[in-house]
Design an enzyme around this catalytic site. Structure first.
Site, PDB file in Angstrom:
ATOM      1  N   LYS A 161      60.440  18.327  37.945  1.00  0.00           N
ATOM      2  CA  LYS A 161      60.948  18.379  36.564  1.00  0.00           C
ATOM      3  C   LYS A 161      60.284  19.551  35.872  1.00  0.00           C
ATOM      4  O   LYS A 161      59.072  19.726  35.996  1.00  0.00           O
ATOM      5  CB  LYS A 161      60.611  17.074  35.838  1.00  0.00           C
ATOM      6  N   ASP A 170      57.584  10.966  41.545  1.00  0.00           N
ATOM      7  CA  ASP A 170      58.137  11.464  40.277  1.00  0.00           C
ATOM      8  C   ASP A 170      57.004  11.571  39.256  1.00  0.00           C
ATOM      9  O   ASP A 170      56.396  12.636  39.111  1.00  0.00           O
ATOM     10  CB  ASP A 170      59.268  10.550  39.800  1.00  0.00           C
ATOM     11  N   GLU A 205      69.579  15.232  39.468  1.00  0.00           N
ATOM     12  CA  GLU A 205      70.049  14.192  38.539  1.00  0.00           C
ATOM     13  C   GLU A 205      70.261  14.821  37.155  1.00  0.00           C
ATOM     14  O   GLU A 205      69.906  14.229  36.138  1.00  0.00           O
ATOM     15  CB  GLU A 205      69.040  13.046  38.474  1.00  0.00           C
ATOM     16  N   LYS A 217      71.613   6.447  41.466  1.00  0.00           N
ATOM     17  CA  LYS A 217      70.218   6.001  41.424  1.00  0.00           C
ATOM     18  C   LYS A 217      70.176   4.787  40.516  1.00  0.00           C
ATOM     19  O   LYS A 217      70.783   4.802  39.432  1.00  0.00           O
ATOM     20  CB  LYS A 217      69.374   7.156  40.897  1.00  0.00           C
ATOM     21  N   GLU A 273      62.028   5.875  44.665  1.00  0.00           N
ATOM     22  CA  GLU A 273      61.325   6.802  43.765  1.00  0.00           C
ATOM     23  C   GLU A 273      60.178   6.087  43.053  1.00  0.00           C
ATOM     24  O   GLU A 273      60.352   4.987  42.507  1.00  0.00           O
ATOM     25  CB  GLU A 273      62.347   7.332  42.742  1.00  0.00           C
ATOM     26  N   HIS A 280      70.324   2.375  28.123  1.00  0.00           N
ATOM     27  CA  HIS A 280      69.838   2.874  29.411  1.00  0.00           C
ATOM     28  C   HIS A 280      68.519   2.149  29.681  1.00  0.00           C
ATOM     29  O   HIS A 280      67.497   2.448  29.054  1.00  0.00           O
ATOM     30  CB  HIS A 280      69.652   4.399  29.306  1.00  0.00           C
ATOM     31  N   LYS A 334      67.986   1.977  38.361  1.00  0.00           N
ATOM     32  CA  LYS A 334      66.686   1.773  37.723  1.00  0.00           C
ATOM     33  C   LYS A 334      66.264   0.329  37.935  1.00  0.00           C
ATOM     34  O   LYS A 334      66.950  -0.597  37.489  1.00  0.00           O
ATOM     35  CB  LYS A 334      66.822   2.064  36.227  1.00  0.00           C
ATOM     36  N   ASP A 355      64.872   3.840  41.560  1.00  0.00           N
ATOM     37  CA  ASP A 355      63.686   4.354  40.864  1.00  0.00           C
ATOM     38  C   ASP A 355      62.948   3.158  40.276  1.00  0.00           C
ATOM     39  O   ASP A 355      63.470   2.464  39.400  1.00  0.00           O
ATOM     40  CB  ASP A 355      64.115   5.319  39.750  1.00  0.00           C
TER      41      ASP A 355
HETATM   42  C1  MUC Z   1      62.940   9.093  35.779  1.00  0.00           C
HETATM   43  O1  MUC Z   1      61.952   8.438  35.954  1.00  0.00           O
HETATM   44  O2  MUC Z   1      63.464   9.537  36.769  1.00  0.00           O
HETATM   45  C2  MUC Z   1      65.604  10.331  35.050  1.00  0.00           C
HETATM   46  C3  MUC Z   1      66.813   9.754  35.137  1.00  0.00           C
HETATM   47  C4  MUC Z   1      66.789   8.579  34.400  1.00  0.00           C
HETATM   48  O3  MUC Z   1      67.692   7.777  34.245  1.00  0.00           O
HETATM   49  O4  MUC Z   1      65.566   8.418  33.899  1.00  0.00           O
HETATM   50  C5  MUC Z   1      64.816   9.572  34.115  1.00  0.00           C
HETATM   51  C6  MUC Z   1      63.396   9.365  34.379  1.00  0.00           C
HETATM   52 MG    MG Z   2      61.895   8.711  38.062  1.00  0.00          MG
END
Ligand code: MUC
Ligand code: MG
Length: 369
Positions: free
Chosen positions: A269, A245, A323, A163, A220, A18, A165, A194
């Site tokens: 969160k 976030d 999420e 979402k 994000e 991941h 990354k 994000d």
């Molecule tokens: C984040 O920054 O959002 C949440 C989902 C993911 O894949 O990483 C986290 C952290």
């Molecule tokens: Mg995030």
């Protein structure tokens, strides 16, 4: 009286690497807290974080040490089971440590709700929904793999919002990756990104403009945690939703972000907020300020995930969904009955407390000795 407060570090490999701007995860270390009372109740909480100290201010090891050295002796001095008074005493004696505090609070509320014979959501004011929508995060690092993964998720009716990354490659490359996925999945699938605070304000202006033009729905945490001024300018400049976030660290910061119009959506969160009650406070600030809500994760296992779901079920607005997919990223199940995902949603249990049953043998096999 609290008989024992245990902190278990449970190592579980992920189904694939991941990749995020802050860390690449191959294994997740679940930080589980188990509180046993003298009259026989057991409550669970979770203080999992991402990438050691790569993401948050507490690591699995620091949570374990601080619970064993400070929280546990303090809890053992207390008589009776008044949760509000216990939480107040913890706040008076212990600074910071939001993840540890959240885990302890979750376990205490789990016990309290079990005593009352009610689901945890009802102790938090009452649920408005019995399930929450759940998106999936594409983070394999490879465009083709991400497209195939997303198509499979849509086919299975598991997720239809994704979402991505980004933030670890040059802006143009990241944008190319995102827009290729957007094009492959089509207009009915929502794509968000994000950045995990990786962009300067100038890179953010460049990247967000291209992503907005390409039909992406949400950005994000584009900039550094404390660069609230940049977040404010970006929120004002663009029509696309800008979500806070990492910058959102509880009710006080929610108030500051709301007052400065530094986000149009909050990723709430429970651990970053310092507890379930505080996460609900963040939601109230957002509601008063007209900010949309999104239920975030620290990639927790089933305990933190379902605790979050109980809290999010009480939010009057959950416009950006959640999420809460953490358990689906793990290769091992630690519940006797897995959480129920289906039809793009996660069901919230109706039994007392968290409404889940942990598989203690499995946990004992997987835990760090
Ligand atoms: C984040 O920054 O959002 C949440 C989902 C993911 O894949 O990483 C986290 C952290
Ligand atoms: Mg995030």
């Amino acid at each position: 009286m609290y008989k024992s407060i245990e902190t278990l570090l449970v190592e579980i490999p992920t189904i694939r690497p991941h990749k995020m701007a802050v860390a690449t995860m191959q294994t997740q270390t679940l930080v589980l807290i188990k509180i046993t009372t003298a009259d026989g109740f057991i409550g669970w909480g979770e203080a999992t974080t991402i990438g050691g100290l790569g993401y948050g201010e507490e690591s699995p090891e620091s949570v374990k040490t601080n619970i064993e050295q400070y929280f546990s002796p303090l809890l053992k001095t207390l008589d009776g089971f008044n949760v509000a008074q216990t939480l107040k005493i913890i706040q008076q004696n212990i600074n910071g440590n939001r993840f540890a505090k959240c885990a302890i609070q979750t376990a205490l509320l789990d016990i309290q709700a079990q005593r009352l014979g009610l689901p945890l959501s009802e102790v938090l004011g009452g649920r408005l929904r019995d399930s929450v929508p759940v998106l999936w995060v594409l983070a394999s690092g490879n465009t083709e793999k991400d497209i195939a993964e997303a198509q499979k998720m849509v086919e299975l009716k598991r997720h239809n919002i994704f979402k991505l990354k980004i933030g670890s490659r040059p802006v143009e490359q990241d944008v190319e990756h995102v827009l290729a996925i957007k094009k492959a999945l089509g207009k009915d699938v929502s794509i968000r990104v994000d950045v995990n605070r990786a962009w300067s304000e100038l890179n953010a202006i460049k990247g967000i403009q291209m992503l907005q033009d390409g039909g992406v729905d949400l950005i994000e945490q584009p900039c550094a945690i404390h660069n609230i001024d940049a977040m404010q300018r970006l929120t004002r400049k663009f029509d696309i939703a800008i979500m806070a976030d990492e910058s959102l660290t509880g009710p006080q910061s929610a108030y500051c972000l709301a007052k400065t119009n530094a986000a149009s959506v909050f990723a709430v969160k429970i651990a970053q907020s310092g507890g379930l009650i505080e996460a609900c406070d963040v939601a109230k600030v957002a509601n008063l300020a007209g900010i949309d809500l999104y239920g975030g994760t620290m990639l927790e296992g089933p305990v933190g995930t379902i605790a979050s779901a109980h809290a999010f079920s009480t939010f009057s607005n959950l416009a950006a969904g959640t999420e809460l997919f953490g358990p689906l990223l793990l290769t091992e199940e630690i519940l006797k009955t897995p959480l129920q995902y289906g039809n793009f949603e996660l069901k919230i249990p109706t039994g007392p407390g968290l409404g889940i049953e942990l598989d203690q043998d499995k946990i004992d096999n997987l835990r760090r000795q």
